[in-house]
Each structure stands twice: as structure tokens, then as C-alpha cells.
Design a protein around this motif. Structure first.
Motif, PDB file in Angstrom:
ATOM      1  N   ILE A  74       0.897  -1.195   0.107  1.00 29.47           N
ATOM      2  CA  ILE A  74      -0.125   0.059   0.083  1.00 29.47           C
ATOM      3  C   ILE A  74       1.022   1.123   0.055  1.00 29.47           C
ATOM      4  N   LYS A 121       0.051   4.389  -2.355  1.00 29.04           N
ATOM      5  CA  LYS A 121      -1.243   4.363  -2.720  1.00 29.04           C
ATOM      6  C   LYS A 121      -2.332   5.405  -2.111  1.00 29.04           C
ATOM      7  N   SER A 122      -3.149   5.774  -2.925  1.00 34.63           N
ATOM      8  CA  SER A 122      -4.306   6.693  -1.991  1.00 34.63           C
ATOM      9  C   SER A 122      -5.196   5.812  -1.324  1.00 34.63           C
ATOM     10  N   GLU A 179      -7.840   3.575  -3.442  1.00 36.29           N
ATOM     11  CA  GLU A 179      -7.292   2.524  -3.779  1.00 36.29           C
ATOM     12  C   GLU A 179      -7.165   1.254  -2.890  1.00 36.29           C
ATOM     13  N   ILE A 239      -2.330  10.058   0.093  1.00 39.80           N
ATOM     14  CA  ILE A 239      -1.504   9.072  -0.184  1.00 39.80           C
ATOM     15  C   ILE A 239      -0.570   8.730   0.729  1.00 39.80           C
TER      16      ILE A 239
END
Lengths: 452, 484
Positions: A164, A167-168, A171, A199
Motif C-alpha cells: 500500500i 497508494k491513495s 485504492e 497518499i
């Protein structure tokens, strides 16, 4: 509310800080004038010098008018005597005593009834229970449970190899495969309440709300190993080590304890026949190596010295131990430790204090008070559990129409048997349990405080 | 140094002072005295104008507040209060020279009561009211008032303790109840209650409302500004006796009243300081009454004057019913000694304070015993409780500073050519916040004759005396100003 705190040590001081911020009238008793002096200068409190179990001293502290007595001196017997004397002088007073000696640990509930204690706290045992919970799911740095264990807020560190990373949050759900909510992110020593476009970066520590039965899915999908712990190495043979080893033995985990003091080793060997007790100095790397630091699943540093605990944990990290738990007595809120790979940090004092503060809050406001309060993100944020009742405003309205205070987040709504991770369309109704996460700027006593 | 927080507190003090100037301004307008009314109006505007930028700077102050910030706040707060408080005198032209106006208001706020006005009775009523009101405000302390009415900080932190310690007199300042705000409130409620009682006695004793208020203010703050040159001498014996009783009451530690309210009478009776205070009063009265028995026709009058003068001097009020400058030397010597002793700690009076004198006696006794048994270990106890060695050290340091400042002030003001008795009594009277001294600064005279330098020295003495020296000395120490 008028509260007397007997004993101005580590726990007493932390309680003074937290309770004076909550507008309680505090009187502190201690026999050491110097520590009292420093408390008077830091907090809005009054102090009485003397032995807290003496009637004279308690009367001076105005025990007749007090609502609650918290006895946290370093001697269990003094704490008990103090509470009993207080009861004699003021039958309607609530009393909380700290009882930490393992000899009393088994009888703590009968003692509570016998001496009419409202609450008996044992910080070391609590810490041991907490550590055991962490051992069940290696990978989480901290677990706080809500709604009688049905929902948890777990802490994870985003490391170099994490799926992760970068990643935002939007997502996140597709990666994880189940509905979870990131309710706070700790970055550079500050707590952030993130939005969907936030993020995640390396070294962020994230606090995730999830139903307890989804924890396994969460760990698996993040690629964090969930092999069951089978070998634990404990550094330091204090009270926590004893409680912990005792509990781990029952679940069939093999335990090694390294302790410096020979007499204590003999004592522990008596008490814990199946554990491997090693008489050696944990600051000596040879001892750690020969006891197989590389082959253990978890290393737990529990000596009385924070510095030694940090060193031992760093050494374990260096050797690739998968799960590391570090006990810190004083330095727990220091941001400078953030960058160090210390694993989960356990602070018995904080655990004990939040337990007592929870009791105070419940006592103060019988209706509408938080059912439980957990301090998360190194004390930069709080997670609380509330039940919505008929006095709660905005029942049944979609969340997007509500104006919440800044820094307040509804992390979970528990409706009957359903767990709802809320979005704009969600709403809550009377009888639901809500988990609220808030930063430290807000002090929330009841559910209605979260609205603007 | 947390300058922003200091600025914020000083802004609050100035705003409060502006509000307190409203009553005298209204009195001026009611009397149709436009000059004085305008002076008050201008002073209010000036104080608010000064408060606004300070408050603006201090709006984002952080909470780091330690003992030195407390000292600096108190010292600066009192300086600022005095600078703006003297404006009405100066602008209205009642006191044409600025230094004189400053002397007058410092004398008011520090509850000294030393005046540079030669003819008090001719002044506008608003001005007289402001003089007496300043006593009342300075008596219990403006910061204590601030703590009682305004939440100085959002979070209830302990830093307010530093403010209370720096402003309240006495070697061992503590709170009455856990919350500072409640403590300050209790102190002020007792203060207001006693003042009202005093006012009622004076009013039913035949004084006009205005006279009764002003004299009650002067008595409550243990100040001593009168409404006429003859101070209290012109009033009836009943009024004089009321003043005697209330002066003595305001010289008692206010903690005693709180204990009385809680019905803890035994604690009050066993209070050593209180016994020492009343014992000193009774012995002094007996000695003086015997010494001056031939000066007055009746026994009643002798006793009344002796009692009044002793009460007035030991509580550091400074009212008078007789010109004690004309009394025999022995009586004068006793009065001069009482000037040094002063009232109880935690009262509105000044001086060294009974509590400290008691501690110093006990220290002395211990040191003499130490000469006999050099290895002996002994703690000092007052009212059954052991006294911290740190408090003893501070008390001794206080006495040293006290003597040094007194000697230096005496030397400097001697330039003006008055007799040594005048000079030494002037320093005594100002430093201990009493007011009248002997000879040229006696009860019927004023301080107008001194030059500007001497007045500055005396202003310093009054402030140092009221704030118990250290906050003022702290301002002179460059280390306090370093940025940390």
C-alpha cells in the motif's frame, strides 16, 4: 468532580496531567515534598504532604468532600489501607487502587469486593495481556478493541516493501479486499485525519478500523505474514515477564527469559517450570546470540531500563526478528523514537492511566458518557465508543448533511450485528454504537459534542 | 522568556484598569467636574490603546510559563498599571508634575498612603475616589483579581501558581482549594465581604456614603490615603474605633477567614502567626499607653489613640488620629519597630510580615543552639508543621535584600538635606508600605519636599516592598531577559 490522587509517581503524574485537563478538582498526596512542588507548578492542583493512609492526612486533603480516591503509591498495602481508611471516613467515596504484586494477582477480584474497591488496576498484568493480544496477530503494532471486542482499531507501519506504499486511500479498499477505514495517520510525529485522496508514504503509521473477523483477511491481503508465533524471547524478568510467560505457557508457546539477577532467575524458575530462564546480561550480544535471537519469532524487551530495551530491540531488528515489542516507561511520547524500528511500543503507565481516566469519565457523566476511550497515535488522537440514545441529535440523517467538528471522524457504526464503515450516505439510529476518532484539540464528553 | 504570554497578561491588566477608572470618571461627571472627567476619559483611552497591540501580539501565545515569567508579569504589570493609573492626576492638573503623579499612584497601588499633596481636602471627589480605590485594588492584588474573573489560559494549567506566588505576600504562598480560579474568587469574596461590613459600620457611624466608601477602601487595602489632611483625627471616636478594628482584621492572613468559614476554628486558634500578631499588638499598645498617659486627659482617649496608632502602623495602613511625632521617644521607637514587623502573610498589609519575623526568630534560636551542639540536627516548625529549608533560605535572603535596599535608599535620599530621622523613617514608611514617617514626613506632613531622584528611589522602594523585592530585582537581572 473532586478527586484525590495518592502517590505522585509516574502514574500519579500522568493521571494529574490527564484529569486536570478534564477540569477535575485535584488534590495530590505524597510524602515527598519535592515532587509535589513540581506538580503544583505544572498543574492547577493542590497538594498535601504526608502518608496517604493516615487519617490526618486524608482529612487535610478533604476526604469528606471527595468523590473519588485513586491510590497509586508504590506499595500495594499502602494503597489498600488508604482506600479502606478513606471508606471509613467517607462511605460514599469511590476508590481505585493499584495492586501490582503477583502474590495478590489471583485474588484481585475477591479483594475488590472485600475492600469495596471500585476498581483495582494492575498495570503490569494489563501490559502482559496487551502483549499477548499483539502476539496473536504479528504485524499489528497495536490493537484497541471496541464494542466488546467486535471491532478493532489496529496500527500498521507502511514499510519499504508494503503493497500500500504510495497508494491513495481510495485504492486501499480494492487492495485489501474488505471494507476498512483508515481513521488516522501518524506522520513525522503528527496525527492526520486523512481524506480519500491521501497518499500513504513509507514510514507512515496508519490506524485502521476493521471488524475483528476481517483482521486475518486484512493481514493476508497486505502480504504480512501471519504464521503463528511459536518461540518468544523475553529480555528482563520483571513482573510483566512473569505474567506474560504464565499466559503464553498456557497457549503452548515456548518462552525464554533472559534476566541479569541470579536470585530472581531462581524465583522465576520456580514459578515458571516449563520456561527457559537464562541468567545473563541482555546488553551482552553473545548472550542474545547464543539464545538464538535469529531463530525466535518474537522478541520482547521488558527490562526496567528504557535505554536497554531500545538497544535490545534494535539488535533484534538488525538480526531480522519478525515481531518486536518494546516496553518504554518514560519515553513513550518522544517523537525522536519514531524513526527507530522498535516494533510495537507498550507503556504500562499509559495503559493503566487510560483505564482509570475511562472510569472517571463514566462516573462523571453516567448518561451519554463514552463507553470506552482509547488513546491512539502515541496519544495524539483518541478513539471513543458511544451509544446513540434518544438524546442524541441528528439520528437518521445522512452523514453528509451533518456538520462535524474539525478533526472528528465517525470511524464505525455498529447497527445490531452489522458493522458499517460509514460513507456520506450512512446514518445512525437510536441504539447504535458509534466509534469516534478525534484529535487532541477536541475534548469530547458525550456524543453530541462531536457536532459543530 | 515567553514574551507573548507576558504581553497578553499585561494587556488584560490594562484593560481591567481602564474598566476600574470608570467609577471615578462617573463621579467626576456627576459633580460637573469636566476637567477631571476628561482626564479620566483620556486615561481610559490611553490604557485601551496600549492594551490593544499587546493583546494582539499575545493572542497566539503558547503555554510555556515558568517562575520567571510569573515574576516578570507581576513586575511589569504593576509598572504598567502605575504608569497609566497616574495619568488622571497628571492630565487633570491636580498634580502638575509627572513624577509626583507617579509617586502618588504607586503609593496608592502599593497601599502605602504616602502623599505628595499638601492640601488633600480641596481636590475633586473623583480624584480622591481614584486614590482610595487604588488602595483597594492593590491590596489584594490586581493579578489575583485577574485570575478570579478571567480564564487567563484556555487549558487549566498550573502556571497561575507562579502569578499568585509572585504577587501575594508571605514566605509560603499556597492555594485554598484545588482550582486557582476558585482560590482567587474566595480571596476576593472574603475581601469584598469584609469591605462591605466596614463600609456599613462607617456609614451608620455617621459618615456620608462617599466618605465611608473611601475610608473603607483605605482600611481594606491597608493603604492610608485620607480625605482630609488630618486623616482620621477629625472623625468621632466611634469611627476611629471601627477603623482600628478593621485595620487589624485586614492585617490577618485571609486563609484564617477561609478556615473560619469552614468552621475549622481550632486551626485558627492554633495559628502561631496569628498569636504572634495579636500578642505584638497588645504588648505595644500597653507600653505606648503607659508612656503617653500624661498627654491625654482621659484613660479612654489614651487607650484609643495608642490602639489606633499601633493598629495603623503594624498593619501598614498609615491612618492617624494623633500626631505621633509629638509623642515621647520610647513610643516613637516602638512604632518604628512595628513598621518593620508588618502584618500577617497573606493579608493586604506590608512590612517583613509576622510569619517571616517568626521564622527569623526561630532560625536565630536554632543557630544559637547549634553553637552549643554543633552536630545537632533540628527542623523548624510553625503551627505544628515543619518548614521547608528552602523557605528558610528564601526568608534569610529576603532579609538580606531588605536591609541592603533600605541602607542604599537611605543614603541616596539623604542628598535632599532632611534630618536623618526624617530620611530613615521615610524609607521605613515607603518600603514597608505604611505612609507617614517622623518629623518632616510625619502624619500631618507630606513627601512633596523631596527631589525627583529621591521620589524615584521611594517609588522603587514602595513597589519592591509590596511585591516582596524579588520580582522587582528580577527585572534588573540581565539573565532574565535572555531568549530561551
Amino acid at each position: 468532580m473532586k478527586i484525590i490522587i495518592a502517590g505522585d509517581g509516574k502514574v500519579g503524574e500522568t493521571l494529574t496531567r490527564q484529569l486536570s485537563a478534564e477540569n477535575c478538582d485535584l488534590t495530590i498526596i505524597d510524602s515527598n515534598q519535592r515532587v509535589l512542588e513540581s506538580s503544583i507548578e505544572r498543574y492547577d492542583v493542590i497538594a498535601v504532604q504526608g502518608n496517604c493512609a493516615a487519617m490526618d492526612v486524608l482529612k487535610q486533603a478533604n476526604i469528606q468532600e471527595a468523590d473519588l480516591l485513586i491510590a497509586v503509591t508504590n506499595a500495594d498495602e499502602v494503597n489498600l489501607l488508604c482506600c479502606m481508611t478513606a471508606h471509613g471516613l467517607n462511605p460514599s467515596i469511590h476508590t481505585i487502587a493499584r495492586i501490582r504484586s503477583p502474590e495478590y494477582a489471583e485474588q484481585i477480584y475477591s479483594m475488590r469486593d472485600l475492600f469495596a474497591l471500585s476498581l483495582a488496576v494492575n498495570p503490569e498484568r494489563q501490559a502482559a495481556t496487551e502483549i499477548e493480544r499483539l502476539l496473536r496477530y504479528p504485524g499489528f503494532l497495536k490493537r484497541d478493541s471496541f464494542a466488546r471486542g467486535k471491532v478493532e482499531i489496529v496500527e500498521l507501519r507502511v514499510d519499504e516493501t508494503s503493497r500500500i506504499k504510495n497508494k491513495s486511500l481510495i485504492e486501499l479498499n480494492s487492495i485489501v479486499g474488505c471494507r476498512v477505514l483508515v481513521c488516522a495517520v501518524l506522520r513525522d510525529g503528527r496525527a492526520i485525519t486523512p481524506s480519500g485522496s491521501f497518499i500513504l508514504r513509507e514510514n507512515d503509521r496508519i490506524f485502521v478500523t476493521a471488524p475483528s473477523n476481517n483482521l486475518e483477511i486484512l493481514l493476508k491481503s497486505l502480504g504480512i505474514l501471519t504464521k503463528k508465533v511459536s518461540r518468544v524471547l523475553i529480555v528482563g524478568g520483571g513482573r510483566i515477564s512473569y505474567y506474560l510467560a504464565n499466559q503464553l505457557e498456557k497457549s503452548g508457546i515456548s518462552v525464554s527469559i533472559i534476566e541479569k539477577d541470579r536470585d530472581r532467575c531462581v524465583e522465576l524458575a520456580n514459578l515458571l517450570p516449563s520456561a527457559c530462564i537464562i541468567n545473563g546480561d541482555a546488553s551482552d550480544q553473545n548472550v542474545l546470540n547464543s539464545e538464538g535471537i535469529e531463530s525466535c519469532d518474537t522478541m520482547i524487551s521488558l527490562t526496567g531500563l528504557d535505554e536497554l530495551n531500545i538497544l535490545a530491540s534494535l539488535y533484534a531488528d538488525h538480526h531480522g526478528v519478525k515481531q518486536i515489542i518494546t516496553k518504554l516507561g518514560r519515553l513513550e511520547n518522544s517523537t525522536m523514537l519514531d524513526a527507530l524500528p522498535l516494533g510495537s511500543v507498550i507503556c504500562p503507565r499509559e495503559l493503566c492511566c487510560s483505564n482509570i481516566v475511562r472510569y472517571v469519565r463514566a462516573m462523571r457523566n453516567q448518561t451519554g458518557a463514552a463507553l470506552s476511550v482509547h488513546s491512539i497515535a502515541d496519544g495524539h488522537a483518541e478513539a471513543m465508543e458511544f451509544r446513540a440514545d434518544s438524546a442524541t441529535k441528528h439520528c437518521g440523517e445522512p452523514l453528509k448533511t451533518l456538520k462535524l467538528r474539525r478533526g472528528v471522524l465517525i470511524a464505525c457504526i455498529i447497527h445490531g450485528r452489522d458493522f458499517i464503515i460509514p460513507n456520506g450516505e450512512s446514518s445512525f439510529s437510536v441504539g447504535d454504537t458509534l466509534i469516534i476518532v478525534t484529535d487532541n484539540d477536541n475534548i469530547i464528553y458525550q456524543l453530541n459534542d462531536i457536532f459543530e | 522568556m515567553n514574551y507573548k504570554m507576558v504581553g497578553r497578561i499585561i494587556a488584560l491588566i490594562l484593560a481591567l484598569e481602564a474598566a476600574f477608572m470608570l467609577p471615578p470618571a462617573i463621579i467626576c461627571l456627576c459633580d460637573g467636574d469636566m476637567t477631571a472627567g476628561f482626564a479620566f476619559f483620556l486615561s481610559i483611552v490611553a490604557a485601551l490603546l496600549a492594551a490593544a497591540p499587546l493583546g494582539y501580539i499575545g493572542r497566539s501565545a503558547n503555554q510555556r510559563f515558568y517562575a520567571r515569567e510569573g515574576f516578570v508579569c507581576v513586575a511589569f504589570g504593576w509598572l504598567a498599571m502605575s504608569l497609566f493609573g497616574c495619568l488622571p492626576f497628571w492630565i487633570s492638573g491636580v498634580i502638575p508634575r509627572f513624577i509626583d503623579a507617579l509617586f502618588e499612584i504607586v503609593s496608592g497601588f502599593t497601599t502605602t498612603g504616602a502623599s505628595i499633596l499638601d492640601f488633600v481636602g480641596d481636590q475633586p471627589r473623583g480624584i480622591l475616589f481614584w486614590r482610595s480605590f487604588s488602595h483597594w485594588l492593590g491590596g489584594m492584588g490586581i493579578l489575583v483579581f485577574l485570575l478570579a474573573v478571567i480564564p487567563v489560559s484556555g487549558r487549566s494549567d498550573g502556571f497561575t501558581m507562579h502569578l499568585l506566588r509572585a504577587e501575594s505576600p508571605g514566605p509560603n504562598v499556597g492555594k485554598l482549594v484545588p482550582r486557582m480560579r476558585e482560590t482567587a474568587l474566595i480571596l476576593y469574596l472574603i475581601y469584598i465581604g469584609l469591605t462591605i461590613l466596614d463600609f456599613l459600620f462607617l456609614f451608620f457611624g455617621g459618615l456620608s456614603v462617599f466618605e465611608a466608601i473611601c475610608i473603607a477602601f483605605g482600611t481594606a487595602g491597608t493603604g492610608g490615603f485620607g480625605l482630609v489632611n488630618s486623616s482620621i483625627a477629625g472623625y468621632s471616636p466611634f469611627i476611629q474605633n471601627v477603623c482600628t478594628v478593621f485595620m487589624l482584621l485586614f492585617g490577618v492572613n485571609f486563609t484564617c477567614y477561609y478556615l473560619l468559614l469552614l468552621r475549622r476554628i481550632r486551626a485558627v486558634v492554633r495559628d502561631e502567626e496569628l498569636r504572634f500578631y495579636f500578642g505584638t499588638v497588645l504588648v505595644s499598645v500597653a507600653l505606648i499607653a503607659f508612656n503617653i498617659r500624661s498627654l491625654y486627659p482621659s484613660f479612654e482617649e489614651t487607650l484609643r489613640h495608642a490602639f489606633f496608632q499601633v493598629a495603623s502602623i503594624i498593619t501598614t495602613t498609615g491612618y492617624s488620629t494623633a500626631d505621633f511625632d509629638l509623642w515621647p521617644s520610647f513610643s516613637k521607637a516602638i512604632l518604628l519597630s512595628l513598621m518593620l514587623v508588618g502584618a500577617c502573610a497573606g493579608s493586604t498589609g506590608g512590612g517583613i510580615k509576622c510569619a517571616r519575623v517568626l521564622l527569623l526568630f526561630k532560625c536565630l534560636k536554632r543557630n544559637v543552639r547549634l553553637l552549643l551542639h554543633p552536630q545537632r540536627v533540628q527542623t523548624i516548625k510553625v503551627s505544628g508543621g515543619a518548614i521547608n529549608e528552602r523557605v528558610l533560605e528564601n526568608t534569610n535572603a529576603y532579609l538580606s535584600a531588605y536591609v541592603i535596599i533600605m541602607v542604599l535608599s537611605f543614603i541616596i535620599i539623604s542628598f535632599d538635606g532632611f534630618s536623618p530621622a526624617t530620611n530613615i523613617s521615610a524609607v521605613f514608611a515607603c518600603f514597608n508600605n505604611i505612609g507617614p514617617g517622623l518629623e518632616s514626613v510625619g502624619p500631618t506632613c507630606s513627601y512633596a519636599g523631596y527631589g525627583a531622584l529621591s521620589k524615584l528611589v521611594l517609588i522603587f522602594d514602595m513597589l519592591a516592598g509590596r511585591l516582596e523585592i524579588f520580582p522587582i530585582l528580577m527585572l534588573l537581572n540581565p539573565e532574565a531577559w535572555k531568549h530561551k
